[in-house]
Design an enzyme around this catalytic site. Structure first.
Site, PDB file in Angstrom:
ATOM      1  N   SER A  44       0.913  -1.149   0.143  1.00  0.00           N
ATOM      2  CA  SER A  44      -0.127  -0.054  -0.035  1.00  0.00           C
ATOM      3  C   SER A  44       0.843   1.278  -0.116  1.00  0.00           C
ATOM      4  O   SER A  44       1.976   1.273   0.544  1.00  0.00           O
ATOM      5  CB  SER A  44      -0.843  -0.114   1.190  1.00  0.00           C
ATOM      6  OG  SER A  44      -1.455   1.160   1.425  1.00  0.00           O
ATOM      7  N   TYR A  87      -2.283  -1.818  11.067  1.00  0.00           N
ATOM      8  CA  TYR A  87      -2.320  -2.323   9.598  1.00  0.00           C
ATOM      9  C   TYR A  87      -1.388  -1.950   8.787  1.00  0.00           C
ATOM     10  O   TYR A  87      -0.660  -2.778   8.080  1.00  0.00           O
ATOM     11  CB  TYR A  87      -3.539  -1.714   8.998  1.00  0.00           C
ATOM     12  CG  TYR A  87      -3.621  -1.898   7.537  1.00  0.00           C
ATOM     13  CD1 TYR A  87      -4.016  -3.161   6.904  1.00  0.00           C
ATOM     14  CD2 TYR A  87      -3.668  -0.890   6.655  1.00  0.00           C
ATOM     15  CE1 TYR A  87      -4.069  -3.325   5.461  1.00  0.00           C
ATOM     16  CE2 TYR A  87      -3.556  -0.846   5.329  1.00  0.00           C
ATOM     17  CZ  TYR A  87      -3.990  -2.098   4.734  1.00  0.00           C
ATOM     18  OH  TYR A  87      -3.844  -2.430   3.361  1.00  0.00           O
ATOM     19  N   LYS A 135       1.946  -4.214   6.742  1.00  0.00           N
ATOM     20  CA  LYS A 135       2.406  -4.251   5.313  1.00  0.00           C
ATOM     21  C   LYS A 135       3.815  -3.912   5.314  1.00  0.00           C
ATOM     22  O   LYS A 135       4.511  -4.529   4.457  1.00  0.00           O
ATOM     23  CB  LYS A 135       1.682  -3.092   4.544  1.00  0.00           C
ATOM     24  CG  LYS A 135       0.178  -3.485   4.448  1.00  0.00           C
ATOM     25  CD  LYS A 135      -0.108  -4.686   3.097  1.00  0.00           C
ATOM     26  CE  LYS A 135      -1.420  -5.116   3.514  1.00  0.00           C
ATOM     27  NZ  LYS A 135      -1.529  -6.379   2.513  1.00  0.00           N
TER      28      LYS A 135
HETATM   29  P1  NAD Z   1     -11.064  -7.423   0.717  1.00  0.00           P
HETATM   30  O1  NAD Z   1     -11.159  -7.403   2.305  1.00  0.00           O
HETATM   31  O2  NAD Z   1     -12.164  -7.126  -0.161  1.00  0.00           O
HETATM   32  O3  NAD Z   1     -10.059  -8.845   0.359  1.00  0.00           O
HETATM   33  C1  NAD Z   1      -9.505  -9.492   1.169  1.00  0.00           C
HETATM   34  C2  NAD Z   1      -9.978 -11.116   1.126  1.00  0.00           C
HETATM   35  O4  NAD Z   1      -9.160 -11.883   1.886  1.00  0.00           O
HETATM   36  C3  NAD Z   1     -11.411 -11.049   1.646  1.00  0.00           C
HETATM   37  O5  NAD Z   1     -12.222 -11.894   0.924  1.00  0.00           O
HETATM   38  C4  NAD Z   1     -11.234 -12.121   2.940  1.00  0.00           C
HETATM   39  O6  NAD Z   1     -12.342 -12.882   3.291  1.00  0.00           O
HETATM   40  C5  NAD Z   1     -10.046 -12.759   2.708  1.00  0.00           C
HETATM   41  N1  NAD Z   1      -9.027 -13.033   3.827  1.00  0.00           N
HETATM   42  C6  NAD Z   1      -8.676 -12.339   4.828  1.00  0.00           C
HETATM   43  N2  NAD Z   1      -7.865 -13.191   5.451  1.00  0.00           N
HETATM   44  C7  NAD Z   1      -7.949 -14.447   5.098  1.00  0.00           C
HETATM   45  C8  NAD Z   1      -7.251 -15.475   5.577  1.00  0.00           C
HETATM   46  N3  NAD Z   1      -6.622 -15.560   6.630  1.00  0.00           N
HETATM   47  N4  NAD Z   1      -7.178 -16.762   4.763  1.00  0.00           N
HETATM   48  C9  NAD Z   1      -7.973 -16.457   3.743  1.00  0.00           C
HETATM   49  N5  NAD Z   1      -8.718 -15.357   3.186  1.00  0.00           N
HETATM   50  C10 NAD Z   1      -8.742 -14.476   3.949  1.00  0.00           C
HETATM   51  O7  NAD Z   1      -9.529  -6.332   0.669  1.00  0.00           O
HETATM   52  P2  NAD Z   1      -9.121  -5.743  -0.572  1.00  0.00           P
HETATM   53  O8  NAD Z   1      -9.505  -4.323  -0.794  1.00  0.00           O
HETATM   54  O9  NAD Z   1      -9.505  -6.724  -2.042  1.00  0.00           O
HETATM   55  O10 NAD Z   1      -7.670  -5.920  -0.491  1.00  0.00           O
HETATM   56  C11 NAD Z   1      -6.801  -6.999  -0.952  1.00  0.00           C
HETATM   57  C12 NAD Z   1      -5.280  -6.620  -0.632  1.00  0.00           C
HETATM   58  O11 NAD Z   1      -4.782  -5.356  -0.947  1.00  0.00           O
HETATM   59  C13 NAD Z   1      -5.200  -6.666   1.055  1.00  0.00           C
HETATM   60  O12 NAD Z   1      -4.098  -7.364   1.369  1.00  0.00           O
HETATM   61  C14 NAD Z   1      -5.236  -5.230   1.556  1.00  0.00           C
HETATM   62  O13 NAD Z   1      -4.490  -5.004   2.550  1.00  0.00           O
HETATM   63  C15 NAD Z   1      -4.454  -4.663   0.221  1.00  0.00           C
HETATM   64  N6  NAD Z   1      -4.777  -3.354  -0.350  1.00  0.00           N
HETATM   65  C16 NAD Z   1      -6.126  -2.707  -0.188  1.00  0.00           C
HETATM   66  C17 NAD Z   1      -6.315  -1.293  -0.321  1.00  0.00           C
HETATM   67  C18 NAD Z   1      -7.745  -0.754  -0.746  1.00  0.00           C
HETATM   68  O14 NAD Z   1      -7.852   0.148  -0.332  1.00  0.00           O
HETATM   69  N7  NAD Z   1      -8.557  -1.890  -0.844  1.00  0.00           N
HETATM   70  C19 NAD Z   1      -5.059  -0.469  -0.410  1.00  0.00           C
HETATM   71  C20 NAD Z   1      -3.784  -0.925  -0.533  1.00  0.00           C
HETATM   72  C21 NAD Z   1      -3.523  -2.395  -0.150  1.00  0.00           C
HETATM   73  N1  UFG Z   2     -13.198  11.275   3.195  1.00  0.00           N
HETATM   74  C1  UFG Z   2     -13.964  12.110   3.655  1.00  0.00           C
HETATM   75  N2  UFG Z   2     -15.524  11.753   3.831  1.00  0.00           N
HETATM   76  C2  UFG Z   2     -15.590  10.291   3.923  1.00  0.00           C
HETATM   77  C3  UFG Z   2     -14.589   9.574   3.648  1.00  0.00           C
HETATM   78  C4  UFG Z   2     -13.456  10.035   3.265  1.00  0.00           C
HETATM   79  O1  UFG Z   2     -13.887  13.376   3.411  1.00  0.00           O
HETATM   80  O2  UFG Z   2     -16.676  10.053   4.382  1.00  0.00           O
HETATM   81  C5  UFG Z   2     -11.862  11.637   2.664  1.00  0.00           C
HETATM   82  C6  UFG Z   2     -10.530  11.278   3.461  1.00  0.00           C
HETATM   83  O3  UFG Z   2     -10.456  12.127   4.586  1.00  0.00           O
HETATM   84  C7  UFG Z   2      -9.417  11.527   2.619  1.00  0.00           C
HETATM   85  C8  UFG Z   2     -10.109  10.924   1.251  1.00  0.00           C
HETATM   86  O4  UFG Z   2     -11.473  11.221   1.403  1.00  0.00           O
HETATM   87  O5  UFG Z   2      -9.076  12.873   2.498  1.00  0.00           O
HETATM   88  C9  UFG Z   2      -9.811   9.548   0.783  1.00  0.00           C
HETATM   89  O6  UFG Z   2     -10.184   8.948   1.995  1.00  0.00           O
HETATM   90  P1  UFG Z   2     -10.214   7.010   2.149  1.00  0.00           P
HETATM   91  O7  UFG Z   2     -10.619   6.486   3.441  1.00  0.00           O
HETATM   92  O8  UFG Z   2     -11.186   6.626   0.762  1.00  0.00           O
HETATM   93  O9  UFG Z   2      -8.949   6.734   1.649  1.00  0.00           O
HETATM   94  P2  UFG Z   2      -7.622   6.820   2.383  1.00  0.00           P
HETATM   95  O10 UFG Z   2      -6.299   7.507   1.465  1.00  0.00           O
HETATM   96  O11 UFG Z   2      -7.514   7.569   3.558  1.00  0.00           O
HETATM   97  O12 UFG Z   2      -7.052   5.359   2.779  1.00  0.00           O
HETATM   98  C10 UFG Z   2      -7.041   4.337   1.724  1.00  0.00           C
HETATM   99  C11 UFG Z   2      -7.442   2.824   2.224  1.00  0.00           C
HETATM  100  C12 UFG Z   2      -6.168   2.568   3.393  1.00  0.00           C
HETATM  101  C13 UFG Z   2      -5.043   2.510   2.492  1.00  0.00           C
HETATM  102  C14 UFG Z   2      -4.793   3.717   1.697  1.00  0.00           C
HETATM  103  C15 UFG Z   2      -3.598   3.586   0.488  1.00  0.00           C
HETATM  104  O13 UFG Z   2      -8.665   3.044   3.464  1.00  0.00           O
HETATM  105  O14 UFG Z   2      -6.249   1.271   3.831  1.00  0.00           O
HETATM  106  O15 UFG Z   2      -6.161   4.184   0.934  1.00  0.00           O
HETATM  107  O16 UFG Z   2      -4.057   2.688  -0.160  1.00  0.00           O
HETATM  108  F1  UFG Z   2      -3.858   2.261   3.147  1.00  0.00           F
END
Ligand code: NAD
Ligand code: UFG
Length: 343
Positions: A127, A152, A156
């Site tokens: 991330s 979290y 990572k």
């Molecule tokens: P998500 O929660 O939608 O998907 C993760 C999946 O993993 C889920 O379906 C959950 O049921 C499964 N899971 C969790 N723990 C498990 C385990 N121990 N064994 C098997 N399955 C398990 O999340 P996502 O948004 O698809 O994110 C995927 C990856 O990307 C994660 O590692 C997350 O940290 C990373 N990531 C996501 C974002 C974001 O904003 N969505 C940003 C940066 C990094």
């Molecule tokens: N925001 C609002 N109102 C809301 C929700 C969000 O104003 O109801 C604003 C936040 O303050 C921020 C922007 O929208 O300024 C984006 O917020 P998000 O929560 O959508 O995204 P973040 O950048 O804070 O974080 C996301 C994931 C993290 C991840 C990160 C980088 O939640 O897990 O992106 O990948 F680490």
């Protein structure tokens, strides 16, 4: 059938399910593993509707060696794309041990089984949170990794450190910026759990009348309109980047056993610009109110995509309006009973 088998952990989640579609389209066979802790079996139907093929799926946990060994023994797995993790920043502060156990412990278990089974290719979900508030914008992969502000984020960073120490494993470490949107069919997308923390699901739920109005977390930041800036990336563009990273591994083109890439568009958008893009794409006005700043928010961050564009030969194709239109199509198709409203 001569498809190349790729294990996708967390394959029913938001990014995993979209990547399963991209893998299928690129001629791979995704083998999906998920414990359903943050997803639902109905995702399988969505993938099948898009690809025309029922995905191979195992309900199981990456912490369970027997499930993993069983999969590696049944299929000729060429590489693992490891998405499975918990991802809620706030929850990680409440439950640090659960986060470290699942995100770090789960990956260690996976690596041990991969080693035993002779599989040495991994695409890892990291991330942009590892950069914290970056010194230089746009952010290159050389930007120093900052002290994490949540368990979290720390999980990572720990996973990245471990992968750097495990020299036999060839890793493509992908640092995602802000993944949003949904598959253009509307058959798969992001499943909302409780009150959305993230901006785009909050906007779509407000448009659907589930939330009254969007609270903008602060408009007194040092940006043009005073709201924070992020690099929003369409989840299908993100999914395609995984296929590109996988090809690099399978064609042994890496220059080092651990390579990092920033996955973003290279453009920053403010909170108000995202709201405007949604309104333009859908014709729906989003009621907003200005609230206080949210603790821990960085002011602005977007990716320098020079390295990933050149080396992975990958570029984003979908703009902010397409992200909003697709997120809205998914929201419209969501069975309301599936939306866990939260209190
Ligand atoms: P998500 O929660 O939608 O998907 C993760 C999946 O993993 C889920 O379906 C959950 O049921 C499964 N899971 C969790 N723990 C498990 C385990 N121990 N064994 C098997 N399955 C398990 O999340 P996502 O948004 O698809 O994110 C995927 C990856 O990307 C994660 O590692 C997350 O940290 C990373 N990531 C996501 C974002 C974001 O904003 N969505 C940003 C940066 C990094
Ligand atoms: N925001 C609002 N109102 C809301 C929700 C969000 O104003 O109801 C604003 C936040 O303050 C921020 C922007 O929208 O300024 C984006 O917020 P998000 O929560 O959508 O995204 P973040 O950048 O804070 O974080 C996301 C994931 C993290 C991840 C990160 C980088 O939640 O897990 O992106 O990948 F680490």
């Amino acid at each position: 059938m001569n498809k190349k088998d790729i294990l996708v952990t967390g394959g029913l989640g938001f990014i995993g399910s979209h990547t399963a579609v991209s893998l299928h389209e690129a001629g791979y066979r995704p083998i999906l593993l998920d414990n359903l802790s943050n997803s639902e079996l109905s995702v399988l139907e969505g993938i099948e509707k898009i690809t025309g093929v029922a995905p191979v799926f195992f309900k199981g946990d990456v912490n369970d060696p027997s499930v993993l060994n069983g999969i590696f023994e049944q299929f000729h797995i060429l590489a693992v794309i490891h998405f499975a993790a918990y991802k809620a920043v706030g929850e990680s502060v409440e439950k640090p041990l659960e986060y470290y156990h699942n995100n770090v412990g789960g990956m260690i278990n996976l690596l041990k089984v991969m080693k035993k089974q002779g599989v040495s290719n991994m695409v890892f979900s990291s991330s942009c949170t590892v950069y914290g508030e970056p010194e230089v914008i746009p952010v290159t992969e050389n930007e120093p990794v900052k002290d994490a502000t949540s368990p979290y984020g720390a999980s990572k960073q720990m996973c990245e450190t471990i992968l750097k120490d495990v020299h036999w494993c060839h890793t493509q470490c992908l640092r995602y910026f802000n993944p949003v949107g949904a598959h253009e069919s509307g058959f798969i997308g992001e499943l909302p759990i409780g009150i959305p923390n993230n901006l785009v699901p909050y906007i779509t739920q407000t448009a659907a009348g589930i939330r009254e109005k969007l609270t903008v977390h602060g408009n007194d930041y040092p940006t043009a309109d005073g709201t924070c800036i992020r690099d929003y990336i369409h989840v299908m563009d993100l999914a395609d980047a995984h296929v590109a990273a996988l090809s690099r591994l399978l064609e042994s083109k890496e220059e080092s056993y651990f390579e990092t890439f920033n996955l973003g568009t290279g453009n920053g958008s403010s909170v108000m610009e995202v709201v405007e893009a949604f309104e333009k794409a859908t014709g729906i006005k989003i009621p907003t109110t200005i609230g206080p700043r949210r603790a821990g928010d960085v002011v602005r961050v977007w990716a320098d995509t020079t390295k990933v564009n050149r080396i992975l030969q990958w570029k984003t194709k979908r703009n902010l309006q397409a992200m909003m239109a697709d997120a809205w199509r998914w929201q419209l198709g969501l069975d309301k009973s599936k939306i866990k409203l939260g209190s």
